[in-house]
Design a protein around this motif. Structure first.
Motif, short mmCIF file in Angstrom:
data_model
loop_
_atom_site.label_atom_id
_atom_site.label_comp_id
_atom_site.label_asym_id
_atom_site.label_seq_id
_atom_site.Cartn_x
_atom_site.Cartn_y
_atom_site.Cartn_z
N GLU A 3 0.84 -1.40 -0.06
CA GLU A 3 -0.01 -0.05 -0.21
C GLU A 3 0.76 1.26 0.09
N LEU A 4 2.13 1.24 0.68
CA LEU A 4 2.83 2.44 0.92
C LEU A 4 3.51 2.51 -0.61
N LEU A 5 3.93 1.50 -1.14
CA LEU A 5 4.52 1.71 -2.30
C LEU A 5 3.60 2.25 -3.58
N ASN A 6 2.38 1.73 -3.49
CA ASN A 6 1.27 2.21 -4.50
C ASN A 6 1.10 3.58 -4.38
N HIS A 7 1.36 4.37 -3.19
CA HIS A 7 0.80 5.68 -3.04
C HIS A 7 2.17 6.40 -3.09
N ILE A 8 3.29 5.91 -3.18
CA ILE A 8 4.58 6.67 -2.94
C ILE A 8 4.69 7.67 -4.27
N GLN A 9 5.20 8.96 -3.91
CA GLN A 9 5.26 10.03 -5.00
C GLN A 9 6.70 10.77 -4.99
N PHE A 10 7.11 11.14 -5.72
CA PHE A 10 8.36 12.00 -5.83
C PHE A 10 7.98 13.55 -6.03
N HIS A 11 8.02 14.41 -4.78
CA HIS A 11 7.64 15.79 -4.78
C HIS A 11 8.34 16.59 -3.98
N ASP A 12 8.61 17.93 -4.85
CA ASP A 12 9.85 18.88 -4.27
C ASP A 12 11.13 18.30 -3.90
N ASN A 13 11.64 17.45 -4.61
CA ASN A 13 12.97 16.92 -4.39
C ASN A 13 13.23 15.71 -3.42
N HIS A 14 12.15 15.06 -2.95
CA HIS A 14 12.05 14.18 -1.98
C HIS A 14 10.95 13.25 -2.10
N TYR A 15 10.90 11.86 -1.80
CA TYR A 15 9.75 11.06 -1.82
C TYR A 15 8.74 11.50 -0.92
N GLU A 16 7.68 11.24 -1.02
CA GLU A 16 6.30 11.19 0.09
C GLU A 16 5.51 9.96 0.07
N ASP A 158 26.17 6.78 3.22
CA ASP A 158 25.28 7.12 4.30
C ASP A 158 24.49 8.13 3.72
N ILE A 159 23.31 8.02 4.37
CA ILE A 159 22.42 9.11 3.78
C ILE A 159 22.27 10.12 5.06
N GLU A 160 22.38 11.32 5.08
CA GLU A 160 22.53 12.10 5.98
C GLU A 160 20.87 12.31 6.74
N LYS A 161 20.57 12.14 7.76
CA LYS A 161 19.44 12.33 8.28
C LYS A 161 18.22 11.72 7.71
N ALA A 162 18.39 10.34 7.47
CA ALA A 162 18.03 9.64 6.44
C ALA A 162 16.28 9.84 6.59
N PHE A 163 15.97 9.37 7.66
CA PHE A 163 14.24 9.58 7.98
C PHE A 163 13.70 11.02 7.46
N LEU A 164 14.49 11.95 7.62
CA LEU A 164 13.97 13.30 7.53
C LEU A 164 14.03 13.60 5.91
N MET A 165 14.62 12.83 5.31
CA MET A 165 14.66 13.04 3.81
C MET A 165 13.45 12.53 3.09
N ILE A 166 12.42 11.99 3.89
CA ILE A 166 11.26 11.21 3.24
C ILE A 166 9.96 11.97 3.83
N GLY A 167 9.11 12.35 2.56
CA GLY A 167 8.29 13.39 3.24
C GLY A 167 7.06 12.48 3.55
N ILE A 168 5.99 12.98 4.38
CA ILE A 168 4.64 12.39 4.64
C ILE A 168 3.46 13.11 4.11
N PHE A 169 2.66 12.44 3.44
CA PHE A 169 1.37 12.92 2.93
C PHE A 169 0.81 13.91 3.64
N PRO A 170 0.66 15.21 3.55
CA PRO A 170 -0.23 16.28 4.32
C PRO A 170 -1.37 15.51 5.16
#
Length: 227
Positions: A3-16, A158-170
């Motif tokens: 379900e997560l992958l079905n709704h993943i989007q690339f928006h404003d230079n990061h995934y949401e 290494d991805i700097e602050k990896a969790f914070l690089m992924i957006g959450i839908f509003p």
């Protein structure tokens, strides 16, 4: 995670992504009072350590400047939040937070951890109780060692602050609020409300969300730009 992958989007230079809610209906205390009481205790602790206090506030201000968090002006909601999968109710949930330090030879690294497992009592739900944890995507050590012996060149990164690089839908931002001070140097400072727009360190599905997003990214570019 399908379900997560079905709704993943690339928006404003990061995934949401969407947060992986369990199906069904849940009554979850908003934890505003837990968070506000914890914040006052945290403030007294930070004021005894000026360096920790300064760095803690710097991290929050930096996240605000980068859009990782945003200040909200809406009033405090009622005591309960009703979470229904794919049917959100206009309310909010607040996350207590604290500092975790890692001492290294040259510096001390500070992380702010948000407690998604906080609850009023054993009979109540925490925010993490309402999420699917997702699969463990951390590679097994044996496989890592074999891969390092299978090719002439090994690359690690290494991805700097990896969790914070992924957006959450509003639609899910209102469940990721936390409290901080208008002026953290004053004991009587008004409390302000903030919300996360990114994946939060301290939520049970965060590691699986990160792992799935990385795999999605690699699969995408492996098909578009095969080596």
């Amino acid at each position: 995670m399908k379900e997560l992958l079905n709704h993943i989007q690339f928006h404003d230079n990061h995934y949401e992504v969407l947060l992986p809610w369990k199906e069904g209906q849940f009554y979850l205390p908003n934890h505003y009072f837990i968070s506000s009481n914890h914040l006052r205790y945290l403030q007294h602790k930070l004021l005894r350590d000026p360096d920790l206090h300064s760095e803690y506030n710097r991290i929050i201000q930096e996240q605000l400047q980068k859009g990782i968090i945003k200040q909200v002006d809406s009033p405090i909601p009622g005591p309960l939040v009703k979470c229904i999968i794919n049917e959100r109710v206009e309310s909010a949930h607040y996350l207590p937070h604290h500092a975790v330090t890692h001492c290294e030879p040259a510096t001390t690294i500070i992380h702010i951890v948000y407690d998604g497992s906080a609850k009023l009592s054993d009979s109540d739900l925490s925010l993490n109780d309402c999420f699917q944890a997702g699969p463990n995507l951390i590679p097994k050590l044996f496989h890592v060692l074999v891969q390092f012996r299978s090719h002439p060149v090994a690359i690690t990164t290494d991805i700097e602050k990896a969790f914070l690089m992924i957006g959450i839908f509003p639609a899910d931002h209102y469940m990721l609020r936390f409290l901080w001070f208008q002026d953290p140097n004053k004991l009587d400072s008004p409390i302000c409300q903030f919300r996360f727009t990114r994946v939060v360190f301290g939520l049970i599905p965060s590691p699986a969300i990160l792992g799935d997003t990385i795999l999605h990214h690699l699969d995408k570019y492996n098909s578009e730009q095969p080596s």
